[in-house]
Scaffold this motif. Structure first.
Motif, mmCIF file in Angstrom:
data_model
loop_
_atom_site.group_PDB
_atom_site.id
_atom_site.type_symbol
_atom_site.label_atom_id
_atom_site.label_comp_id
_atom_site.label_asym_id
_atom_site.label_seq_id
_atom_site.Cartn_x
_atom_site.Cartn_y
_atom_site.Cartn_z
ATOM 1 N N THR A 183 0.915 -1.096 -0.028
ATOM 2 C CA THR A 183 0.077 -0.031 0.013
ATOM 3 C C THR A 183 0.928 1.242 -0.124
ATOM 4 O O THR A 183 1.766 1.467 0.929
ATOM 5 N N ARG A 227 -7.260 3.419 9.349
ATOM 6 C CA ARG A 227 -7.105 3.060 7.922
ATOM 7 C C ARG A 227 -6.004 1.796 7.943
ATOM 8 O O ARG A 227 -6.140 0.740 7.495
ATOM 9 N N GLU A 253 -7.245 -1.182 9.679
ATOM 10 C CA GLU A 253 -7.963 -1.974 8.948
ATOM 11 C C GLU A 253 -7.334 -2.811 7.814
ATOM 12 O O GLU A 253 -7.482 -3.904 7.508
ATOM 13 N N ALA A 254 -6.221 -2.207 7.309
ATOM 14 C CA ALA A 254 -5.289 -2.733 6.063
ATOM 15 C C ALA A 254 -4.490 -3.993 6.986
ATOM 16 O O ALA A 254 -4.667 -4.933 6.263
ATOM 17 N N ALA A 287 -7.334 -6.914 7.650
ATOM 18 C CA ALA A 287 -7.359 -7.477 5.951
ATOM 19 C C ALA A 287 -6.285 -8.276 5.806
ATOM 20 O O ALA A 287 -6.642 -9.454 5.058
ATOM 21 N N HIS A 303 -13.388 -5.656 6.713
ATOM 22 C CA HIS A 303 -12.532 -5.071 7.546
ATOM 23 C C HIS A 303 -12.472 -3.578 7.566
ATOM 24 O O HIS A 303 -11.861 -2.940 8.419
ATOM 25 N N TYR A 304 -12.702 -2.996 6.461
ATOM 26 C CA TYR A 304 -12.511 -1.647 6.097
ATOM 27 C C TYR A 304 -13.907 -0.964 6.515
ATOM 28 O O TYR A 304 -14.535 -0.145 5.550
ATOM 29 N N SER A 313 -14.166 1.778 8.065
ATOM 30 C CA SER A 313 -14.300 3.377 8.034
ATOM 31 C C SER A 313 -14.601 3.672 6.624
ATOM 32 O O SER A 313 -15.108 4.930 6.396
ATOM 33 N N GLN A 314 -14.697 2.736 5.573
ATOM 34 C CA GLN A 314 -15.114 3.094 4.119
ATOM 35 C C GLN A 314 -16.255 2.494 4.009
ATOM 36 O O GLN A 314 -16.938 2.426 2.651
ATOM 37 N N SER A 315 -17.211 2.040 4.821
ATOM 38 C CA SER A 315 -18.385 1.075 4.745
ATOM 39 C C SER A 315 -19.597 2.013 4.151
ATOM 40 O O SER A 315 -20.580 1.280 3.590
#
Length: 182
Positions: free
Chosen positions: A14, A27, A30-31, A34, A136-137, A139-141
């Motif tokens: 990333t 983030r 979350e990464a 994942a 798992h992400y 915050s991006q849901s």
């Protein structure tokens, strides 16, 4: 998921911490979760989010990771992508991975209609795992493209290219000594 199932080591690179799209610490967590769910090693650089193409060492950074990891297969965003960082990473990766045996481009949520896959891989056994990893992400849901129904519907759409397959992942082939990803 298919590579992990075959016992292949997986590394995810990333290049930005995603500051423009949310809290960097959240983030990162979350990464990491994942990557753990995918049995993957996660490497994170700190290039400027939404300005990765301006990074003077972009190709060199990717080359250094390729030299460290020594992959036989590289997956990267398609060049047909609306996000400027994705396009910059695509171009830099094609240069950096010039000696890698297999290079495939995947469809990201920001891919344009110009995405033109020529390889389709059945993912019937791993579609549920893919959806679970993407969850798992958190915050991006709120982003519609991470909706589990859309993820499975997209895989279902691409499966029309393969007989006896319910879900498939599409890839643009840049280089392949083995004609199928995974």
């Amino acid at each position: 998921m298919r590579h992990a199932g075959h016992g292949h080591p997986i590394t995810v690179l990333t290049l930005s911490r995603g500051a423009v799209g949310g809290d960097q610490h959240i983030r990162r967590v979350e990464a990491v979760t994942a990557a753990v769910a995918m049995s993957a090693q996660l490497l994170v650089a700190d290039l400027p989010d939404t300005r990765i193409g301006e990074a003077p060492r972009l190709v060199t950074l990717i080359e250094e990771v390729i030299a460290l990891v020594r992959p036989t297969t590289v997956y990267v965003h398609s060049g047909a992508d609306n996000h400027q960082d994705h396009r910059a990473v695509h171009e830099a990766t094609l240069i950096a991975a010039r000696r890698v045996q297999q290079v495939f481009c995947y469809q990201s949520p920001s891919s344009r209609n110009g995405f033109a896959p020529t390889k389709f891989v059945p993912v019937d056994e791993s579609i549920d795992t893919k959806v679970a990893v993407l969850q798992h992400y958190r915050s991006q849901s709120t982003r519609h493209y991470l909706d589990p129904e859309l993820i499975t519907a997209t895989a279902r759409y691409w499966a029309r290219q393969l007989p006896h397959t319910r879900y498939a992942e599409p890839f643009e082939v840049i280089r392949a000594t083995d004609p199928s990803p995974g």
